[in-house]
Design an enzyme around this catalytic site. Structure first.
Site, short mmCIF file in Angstrom:
data_model
loop_
_atom_site.label_atom_id
_atom_site.label_comp_id
_atom_site.label_asym_id
_atom_site.label_seq_id
_atom_site.Cartn_x
_atom_site.Cartn_y
_atom_site.Cartn_z
CD GLN A 196 -9.16 -4.00 -6.67
OE1 GLN A 196 -9.83 -4.59 -5.84
NE2 GLN A 196 -8.26 -3.33 -6.62
CG HIS A 201 -1.96 -0.93 1.21
ND1 HIS A 201 -2.02 -2.09 2.13
CD2 HIS A 201 -3.02 -1.18 0.67
CE1 HIS A 201 -2.81 -2.98 1.98
NE2 HIS A 201 -3.74 -2.55 1.14
#
Length: 282
Positions: free
Chosen positions: A155, A37
């Site tokens: 995704q 992240h």
């Protein structure tokens, strides 16, 4: 870094950035942050004047018997990591702020074709939930650029198709997978693995590497994939799928050169995904 929980306050803060002519970069997450992240935040920092991160565990993308209730919520730790990484603003709304009329009555975004099969086959409705929340975040933040990890390859493909189909003025940036030293792709769900499972988990990546080498050397696809499935089972995995697709997730043909290997497999109750790009021989 400011943390905001309410939509009106988010809009007010974003208006200030826009009035100064600043380029806004968005990093959507579900929290429980790791180095993968933070790589997204670093890329957003390079591409924007202002970095907006979001943390929202989106119930719309969890199916029946999935880990919504068990999904780790680590807001205080996540805030510290985001601030250290250079995020300017964190939007972390409550579910009732995002879906005030509840999930059953919620308008949804569906991206056909690219959402089908792979994880979309194993998790019906999952990508409708992803597309819906990302569209909502794009509407709320109105970013110039948004960064997503390439670990979630399908995704990313869904989001790119959605942005293209709906003519959304957002640049989508895919950020390469961040891996542990043994090759395991970093994931919030790695924390569910016990010690033995963690030792076995890198076999998913190593199997993909072996397959990539074989396919780039000209081995036939079907036997290579069968060998890969056998390797995963020998390592203790229960495979959900192991497939070769073209780079846009279409079927591989005789003229395909840019391709991707995609896998999802379970170690105990934990579902891991990974992918590797490759170039097929002429």
């Amino acid at each position: 870094m400011r943390t905001l929980r309410e939509i009106p306050l988010l809009r007010e803060a974003l208006d200030e950035f826009r009035q100064r002519g600043q380029r806004i970069a968005l990093v959507p997450t579900m929290g429980n942050l790791h180095e993968g992240h933070l790589a997204l935040v670093a890329e957003a920092r390079r591409r924007g004047d202002v970095v907006v991160a979001t943390i929202f565990v989106n119930p719309l993308q969890f199916g029946a018997n999935e880990d919504l209730d068990a999904y780790p919520r680590t807001l205080a730790d996540d805030q510290a990591k985001l601030e250290a990484a250079g995020a300017d603003l964190l939007f972390a709304p409550e579910t009732t702020a995002v879906y005030p009329r509840g999930l059953a009555a919620q308008t949804r975004v569906c991206v056909p074709e690219v959402s089908e099969g792979l994880c979309g086959g194993d998790r019906p409705g999952h990508f409708d939930g992803v597309a819906t929340i990302v569209t909502m975040l794009f509407n709320l933040v109105q970013p110039d650029v948004a960064c997503f990890g390439e670990k979630d390859y399908q995704q990313l493909a869904v989001i790119r198709r959605m942005v293209n189909d709906l003519h959304l003025p957002v640049e989508i940036v895919g950020v390469p997978i961040v891996r542990a030293e043994d090759g395991l792709a970093l994931s919030s769900r790695n924390g569910y693995l016990d010690a033995a499972q963690r030792d076995a988990a890198p076999s998913l990546y190593h199997t993909l590497c072996t397959l990539r080498d074989a396919l780039e050397a000209g081995d036939e696809v079907a036997p290579a994939l069968d060998d890969g499935l056998a390797r995963l089972r020998e390592a203790g995995f229960t495979p959900d799928y192991l497939e070769l697709r073209d780079a846009d997730l279409g079927a591989v043909t005789a003229t395909t050169r840019d391709a991707v290997l995609l896998a999802a497999a379970r170690l105990g109750p934990t579902r891991l995904i990974d992918n590797l790009s490759l170039t097929l021989p002429r």
